[in-house]
Structures are given as structure tokens and as C-alpha cells.
Design a protein around this motif. Sequence first.
Motif, PDB file in Angstrom:
ATOM      1  N   MET A 261     -48.458  38.322  82.544  1.00  0.00           N
ATOM      2  CA  MET A 261     -48.648  37.236  81.602  1.00  0.00           C
ATOM      3  C   MET A 261     -47.289  36.834  81.043  1.00  0.00           C
ATOM      4  N   PHE A 262     -47.011  35.534  81.099  1.00  0.00           N
ATOM      5  CA  PHE A 262     -45.766  35.006  80.553  1.00  0.00           C
ATOM      6  C   PHE A 262     -45.870  34.908  79.038  1.00  0.00           C
ATOM      7  N   ILE A 263     -44.763  35.195  78.364  1.00  0.00           N
ATOM      8  CA  ILE A 263     -44.680  35.023  76.913  1.00  0.00           C
ATOM      9  C   ILE A 263     -43.753  33.842  76.648  1.00  0.00           C
ATOM     10  N   VAL A 264     -44.278  32.842  75.950  1.00  0.00           N
ATOM     11  CA  VAL A 264     -43.538  31.616  75.668  1.00  0.00           C
ATOM     12  C   VAL A 264     -43.369  31.495  74.164  1.00  0.00           C
ATOM     13  N   LYS A 265     -42.124  31.337  73.710  1.00  0.00           N
ATOM     14  CA  LYS A 265     -41.864  31.176  72.277  1.00  0.00           C
ATOM     15  C   LYS A 265     -41.840  29.703  71.926  1.00  0.00           C
ATOM     16  N   ALA A 266     -42.426  29.382  70.783  1.00  0.00           N
ATOM     17  CA  ALA A 266     -42.466  28.002  70.301  1.00  0.00           C
ATOM     18  C   ALA A 266     -42.301  27.994  68.795  1.00  0.00           C
ATOM     19  N   GLU A 267     -41.941  26.835  68.275  1.00  0.00           N
ATOM     20  CA  GLU A 267     -41.810  26.637  66.835  1.00  0.00           C
ATOM     21  C   GLU A 267     -42.755  25.517  66.421  1.00  0.00           C
ATOM     22  N   ILE A 268     -43.188  25.545  65.173  1.00  0.00           N
ATOM     23  CA  ILE A 268     -44.042  24.476  64.665  1.00  0.00           C
ATOM     24  C   ILE A 268     -43.176  23.241  64.421  1.00  0.00           C
ATOM     25  N   LYS A 269     -43.677  22.102  64.861  1.00  0.00           N
ATOM     26  CA  LYS A 269     -42.972  20.835  64.683  1.00  0.00           C
ATOM     27  C   LYS A 269     -43.516  20.171  63.437  1.00  0.00           C
ATOM     28  N   ASP A 270     -42.663  20.044  62.409  1.00  0.00           N
ATOM     29  CA  ASP A 270     -43.092  19.486  61.132  1.00  0.00           C
ATOM     30  C   ASP A 270     -43.107  17.957  61.137  1.00  0.00           C
ATOM     31  N   LYS A 271     -42.104  17.360  61.753  1.00  0.00           N
ATOM     32  CA  LYS A 271     -41.983  15.901  61.741  1.00  0.00           C
ATOM     33  C   LYS A 271     -42.682  15.309  62.955  1.00  0.00           C
ATOM     34  N   LYS A 272     -43.043  14.046  62.827  1.00  0.00           N
ATOM     35  CA  LYS A 272     -43.688  13.327  63.915  1.00  0.00           C
ATOM     36  C   LYS A 272     -42.913  12.053  64.200  1.00  0.00           C
ATOM     37  N   GLY A 273     -43.184  11.465  65.333  1.00  0.00           N
ATOM     38  CA  GLY A 273     -42.601  10.171  65.641  1.00  0.00           C
ATOM     39  C   GLY A 273     -41.694  10.191  66.852  1.00  0.00           C
ATOM     40  N   LYS A 274     -41.496   9.005  67.393  1.00  0.00           N
ATOM     41  CA  LYS A 274     -40.699   8.837  68.602  1.00  0.00           C
ATOM     42  C   LYS A 274     -39.235   9.211  68.387  1.00  0.00           C
ATOM     43  N   SER A 275     -38.663   8.827  67.245  1.00  0.00           N
ATOM     44  CA  SER A 275     -37.242   9.101  67.012  1.00  0.00           C
ATOM     45  C   SER A 275     -36.984  10.603  66.860  1.00  0.00           C
ATOM     46  N   PHE A 276     -37.907  11.313  66.209  1.00  0.00           N
ATOM     47  CA  PHE A 276     -37.733  12.759  66.078  1.00  0.00           C
ATOM     48  C   PHE A 276     -37.838  13.437  67.448  1.00  0.00           C
ATOM     49  N   ASN A 277     -38.767  12.975  68.285  1.00  0.00           N
ATOM     50  CA  ASN A 277     -38.895  13.548  69.621  1.00  0.00           C
ATOM     51  C   ASN A 277     -37.655  13.290  70.463  1.00  0.00           C
ATOM     52  N   ARG A 278     -37.046  12.142  70.294  1.00  0.00           N
ATOM     53  CA  ARG A 278     -35.786  11.857  71.003  1.00  0.00           C
ATOM     54  C   ARG A 278     -34.683  12.807  70.538  1.00  0.00           C
ATOM     55  N   GLN A 279     -34.620  13.059  69.238  1.00  0.00           N
ATOM     56  CA  GLN A 279     -33.625  13.997  68.712  1.00  0.00           C
ATOM     57  C   GLN A 279     -33.854  15.402  69.264  1.00  0.00           C
ATOM     58  N   LEU A 280     -35.110  15.790  69.411  1.00  0.00           N
ATOM     59  CA  LEU A 280     -35.423  17.095  70.000  1.00  0.00           C
ATOM     60  C   LEU A 280     -34.881  17.192  71.413  1.00  0.00           C
ATOM     61  N   ARG A 281     -35.111  16.157  72.200  1.00  0.00           N
ATOM     62  CA  ARG A 281     -34.691  16.180  73.600  1.00  0.00           C
ATOM     63  C   ARG A 281     -33.174  16.205  73.729  1.00  0.00           C
ATOM     64  N   ILE A 282     -32.467  15.598  72.787  1.00  0.00           N
ATOM     65  CA  ILE A 282     -31.003  15.671  72.784  1.00  0.00           C
ATOM     66  C   ILE A 282     -30.552  17.102  72.539  1.00  0.00           C
ATOM     67  N   LYS A 283     -31.313  17.846  71.730  1.00  0.00           N
ATOM     68  CA  LYS A 283     -30.992  19.245  71.427  1.00  0.00           C
ATOM     69  C   LYS A 283     -31.556  20.212  72.470  1.00  0.00           C
ATOM     70  N   ASN A 284     -31.988  19.686  73.633  1.00  0.00           N
ATOM     71  CA  ASN A 284     -32.529  20.476  74.740  1.00  0.00           C
ATOM     72  C   ASN A 284     -33.849  21.161  74.368  1.00  0.00           C
ATOM     73  N   LYS A 285     -34.638  20.504  73.555  1.00  0.00           N
ATOM     74  CA  LYS A 285     -35.987  20.962  73.220  1.00  0.00           C
ATOM     75  C   LYS A 285     -36.935  19.820  73.538  1.00  0.00           C
ATOM     76  N   PHE A 286     -38.221  20.095  73.531  1.00  0.00           N
ATOM     77  CA  PHE A 286     -39.198  19.035  73.754  1.00  0.00           C
ATOM     78  C   PHE A 286     -40.491  19.364  73.021  1.00  0.00           C
ATOM     79  N   PRO A 287     -41.294  18.331  72.710  1.00  0.00           N
ATOM     80  CA  PRO A 287     -42.512  18.546  71.941  1.00  0.00           C
ATOM     81  C   PRO A 287     -43.685  18.972  72.817  1.00  0.00           C
ATOM     82  N   GLY A 288     -44.691  19.517  72.152  1.00  0.00           N
ATOM     83  CA  GLY A 288     -45.926  19.896  72.814  1.00  0.00           C
ATOM     84  C   GLY A 288     -47.034  19.999  71.786  1.00  0.00           C
ATOM     85  N   ILE A 289     -48.216  20.334  72.263  1.00  0.00           N
ATOM     86  CA  ILE A 289     -49.349  20.482  71.361  1.00  0.00           C
ATOM     87  C   ILE A 289     -50.257  21.592  71.883  1.00  0.00           C
ATOM     88  N   LEU A 290     -50.829  22.315  70.951  1.00  0.00           N
ATOM     89  CA  LEU A 290     -51.800  23.359  71.258  1.00  0.00           C
ATOM     90  C   LEU A 290     -53.124  22.909  70.656  1.00  0.00           C
TER      91      LEU A 290
END
Length: 96
Positions: A1-30
Motif C-alpha cells: 500500500m502506497f502512503i501519500v502525504k497531503a496538506e489541507i488546502k485552505d484557499k480556493k480559486g484559479k489564481s491560488f491553484n496556479r500559485q500552487l503549480r508554480i511551487k510544484n504542488k497541485f490541488p486535489g479533493i477527497l
Amino acid sequence: MFIVKAEIKDKKGKSFNRQLRIKNKFPGILYGSNNSSISIMMDHNLIFNLQKKEEFYKENLCLLIKEQKYIVKVQAIQRHSFKMKILHIDFIYAKI
């Protein structure tokens, strides 16, 4: 079983998601049937390397968010049309 670490994303919106991708992260949902959905963000390189393995899609994963473990399966992945990048990932609670 793979263990995947994630953080809770507090902010929403297209601009915040773009900033995440610049920092080599990306959004998701559970999400799941009885539980409320949780917006998350993850490290791109970690998931990109894991998703190359067939077991990533077929087996249950252990999603670690704030020291709490969730047993999940990959529901859907959105990829960039021509870059080797993951844009978004959906997880669903696994039936044990």
C-alpha cells in the motif's frame, strides 16, 4: 500500500491553484458518500512518480493528512494536454 502525504488546502480559486503549480504542488479533493469532501494539495513529483506504477490505480492508498490516515482509491486524474504535468486528482474513500 502506497502512503501519500497531503496538506489541507485552505484557499480556493484559479489564481491560488496556479500559485500552487508554480511551487510544484497541485490541488486535489477527497470525497465519499457519507463524509464531507476535503480540499487538499500535494507534491507534484511524488505523485507523478507514483502514478507511473499500475498499483497506484488498482490498490488502496493511504492518504496521510495532518497525522490522520484515510484509506482511499484514485477516482480521476486531470493531466495537462501536452506537458508532463498533473493538474488535479480526485480520491474517493475506499470500501474495506
